[in-house]
Write a protein that holds these residues in place. Sequence first.
Motif, PDB file in Angstrom:
ATOM      1  N   VAL A 114       0.832  -1.203   0.000  1.00  0.00           N
ATOM      2  CA  VAL A 114       0.000   0.000   0.000  1.00  0.00           C
ATOM      3  C   VAL A 114       0.864   1.250   0.000  1.00  0.00           C
ATOM      4  O   VAL A 114       0.595   2.205  -0.746  1.00  0.00           O
ATOM      5  N   LEU A 115       1.908   1.264   0.816  1.00  0.00           N
ATOM      6  CA  LEU A 115       2.792   2.433   0.861  1.00  0.00           C
ATOM      7  C   LEU A 115       3.521   2.629  -0.465  1.00  0.00           C
ATOM      8  O   LEU A 115       3.686   3.760  -0.929  1.00  0.00           O
ATOM      9  N   ARG A 116       3.948   1.534  -1.086  1.00  0.00           N
ATOM     10  CA  ARG A 116       4.623   1.628  -2.384  1.00  0.00           C
ATOM     11  C   ARG A 116       3.678   2.174  -3.442  1.00  0.00           C
ATOM     12  O   ARG A 116       4.035   3.040  -4.236  1.00  0.00           O
TER      13      ARG A 116
ATOM     14  N   GLN B 295       3.879   5.748  -5.631  1.00  0.00           N
ATOM     15  CA  GLN B 295       3.820   5.763  -7.085  1.00  0.00           C
ATOM     16  C   GLN B 295       2.744   6.734  -7.593  1.00  0.00           C
ATOM     17  O   GLN B 295       2.922   7.403  -8.594  1.00  0.00           O
ATOM     18  N   GLU B 296       1.632   6.803  -6.879  1.00  0.00           N
ATOM     19  CA  GLU B 296       0.540   7.675  -7.324  1.00  0.00           C
ATOM     20  C   GLU B 296       0.823   9.137  -7.039  1.00  0.00           C
ATOM     21  O   GLU B 296       0.255  10.014  -7.670  1.00  0.00           O
ATOM     22  N   GLU B 297       1.689   9.436  -6.069  1.00  0.00           N
ATOM     23  CA  GLU B 297       2.029  10.819  -5.769  1.00  0.00           C
ATOM     24  C   GLU B 297       2.867  11.448  -6.882  1.00  0.00           C
ATOM     25  O   GLU B 297       2.819  12.651  -7.081  1.00  0.00           O
ATOM     26  N   THR B 298       3.640  10.644  -7.568  1.00  0.00           N
ATOM     27  CA  THR B 298       4.518  11.204  -8.592  1.00  0.00           C
ATOM     28  C   THR B 298       3.843  11.284  -9.933  1.00  0.00           C
ATOM     29  O   THR B 298       2.863  10.807 -10.243  1.00  0.00           O
TER      30      THR B 298
END
Length: 71
Positions: free
Chosen positions: A62-64, A68-71
């Motif tokens: 989930v953290l990974r 990925q979605e933040e960038t």
Amino acid sequence: MSWLKSIFREIFGLFVDDGSFAIAILVWLVLLWLVLPSLPIPAAWHGVMLFVGLMAILIESVLRRDRQEET
């Protein structure tokens, strides 16, 4: 023939969204299957170890995905 490959990819995607997540779960299960019988711990703790490992894998996934979605 490419349409057949596309269909297979879609069906595979229904069951496995994140390949590294699925591989990590399989590795954890195999590791426990191989190691737990030789450890001198009560059998009641086997389930706890399974749960903790799977939760750690889920949290990491989930953290990974969030990074990925933040960038």
